[in-house]
Scaffold this motif. Structure first.
Motif, mmCIF file in Angstrom:
data_model
loop_
_atom_site.group_PDB
_atom_site.id
_atom_site.type_symbol
_atom_site.label_atom_id
_atom_site.label_comp_id
_atom_site.label_asym_id
_atom_site.label_seq_id
_atom_site.Cartn_x
_atom_site.Cartn_y
_atom_site.Cartn_z
ATOM 1 N N ASN A 285 -2.940 -4.231 -2.816
ATOM 2 C CA ASN A 285 -1.759 -3.369 -2.709
ATOM 3 C C ASN A 285 -0.759 -3.909 -1.698
ATOM 4 O O ASN A 285 0.451 -3.884 -1.928
ATOM 5 N N ARG A 286 -1.265 -4.410 -0.573
ATOM 6 C CA ARG A 286 -0.367 -4.981 0.437
ATOM 7 C C ARG A 286 0.328 -6.238 -0.101
ATOM 8 O O ARG A 286 1.529 -6.432 0.125
ATOM 9 N N ASP A 289 3.105 -5.171 -2.528
ATOM 10 C CA ASP A 289 4.304 -4.647 -1.865
ATOM 11 C C ASP A 289 5.102 -5.760 -1.195
ATOM 12 O O ASP A 289 6.346 -5.781 -1.267
#
Length: 345
Positions: A285-286, A289
């Motif tokens: 997820n990081r 993003d």
């Protein structure tokens, strides 16, 4: 090395763990050793620095099991800081130890790290050149066991029947079969390699502690499949990316090998649309993003491709090709459905 330099190395050895925490901050303590990727402070676990004196040698001595390099803490300071002259290494070491400057030692000649090669890129190129194409090898067997049957444009993958593996410098080297993947820059130059050690029959990864390891300069680079025009997909794992190519056979792809490296992958000139092949975990997820923000800041359209399970290889093995194809159809830009040969189930 002069007697004064030997004395400086011994002084550093008495504070070996403090030296490692300062200059090899990407690593961590494991028993009586500091474990890190290499002497240039890359993440990983192939290099071991002895933290205490023992019958095997004094504190501060280190070995990189992946490359065969070895040395002392003066080498660590030189390589981790990129210092070209021995005088600079001495000045840095004396500053760390809070010693007065020793001009006699500072004028000593430049020394070299022991081992077959100081340069991990040279070692990577040598290993890749010694390997063979994957056709008819247990690499093919291994990938097919993972549900991956589309093996076109896989020149970045090779097979080595006896690739050295050693978890700990106290253990003997094991020659094991491995899948070797070339990590290249945007010009196609090899900057590193990734090794996946395999069971002798290719049925699975080898039954060892760390069956996957990378070596070389990985930041911004990737294992690449296909030639990029204006659209590409980028993800973490090789098997994830190859699973995607099973239903998007003409989509150029890149495997960055980790979430951290995915977030920093270089964009090819002329790239218009980037598909971010996401792993469903916090690190993934990081990376998603970060990559969206980087792409948008340069005018590149970013589209996230999300699996149902942890990654697309898990989806492929759990649900099959048709289900994966159907899931991807609704996530692509409409013009890319036809362009990259996704057909109806």
């Amino acid at each position: 090395m002069t007697d004064a330099a030997h004395d400086l190395a011994r002084r550093l050895g008495r504070q070996a763990e403090a030296v490692c925490r300062h200059y090899l901050s990407a690593g961590r303590r494991q028993g009586h050793y500091w474990q890190v990727g290499d002497v240039r402070n890359s993440p990983g676990r192939s290099m071991f620095v002895r933290l205490t004196d023992s019958t095997k040698g004094p504190a501060g001595k280190w070995t990189d099991a992946a490359t065969g390099e070895h040395g002392d803490l003066l080498d660590v300071i030189r390589e981790s800081r990129g210092l070209p002259h021995f005088s600079d290494v001495v000045a840095e070491a004396e500053a760390f130890l809070r010693l007065p400057r020793s001009w006699q030692v500072a004028e000593a000649p430049v020394f070299r790290t022991n081992g077959p090669s100081r340069d991990p890129v040279t070692s990577a190129c040598r290993l890749f050149a010694a390997a063979q194409p994957i056709t008819g090898t247990i690499v093919e067997t291994y990938l097919r066991k993972r549900g991956i049957t589309a093996l076109h444009e896989t020149g970045s993958l090779r097979f080595h029947p006896l690739c050295y593996y050693r978890l700990d410098p106290r253990e003997p080297i094991q020659p094991l079969p491995a899948m070797i993947a070339a990590v290249t820059d945007l010009r196609g130059r090899i900057m590193g390699i990734h090794r996946t050690w395999l069971a002798p029959d290719g049925s699975d990864k080898a039954a060892i502690a760390t069956p996957r390891r990378a070596m070389g300069h990985l930041l911004e680079h990737a294992v690449r499949f296909g030639r990029v025009d204006d659209v590409m997909a980028a993800g973490e794992g090789i098997e994830t990316i190859l699973s995607l190519r099973g239903v998007l056979p003409s989509l150029p792809t890149a495997a960055a090998l980790s979430a951290a490296h995915l977030s920093a992958i270089a964009f090819p000139p002329g790239l218009r649309r980037l598909y971010i092949v996401r792993d469903t975990d916090p690190a993934g997820n990081r990376a998603r993003d970060s990559l969206i923000a980087r792409a948008n800041s340069t005018g590149i359209e970013a589209i996230v491709l999300s699996p149902t399970l942890g990654d697309f290889n898990e989806d492929l093995r759990a649900f099959g090709v048709d289900a994966l194809r159907a899931r991807l159809r609704c996530q692509l830009a409409p013009e890319d459905v036809v362009r990259f040969s996704v057909t109806s189930p």
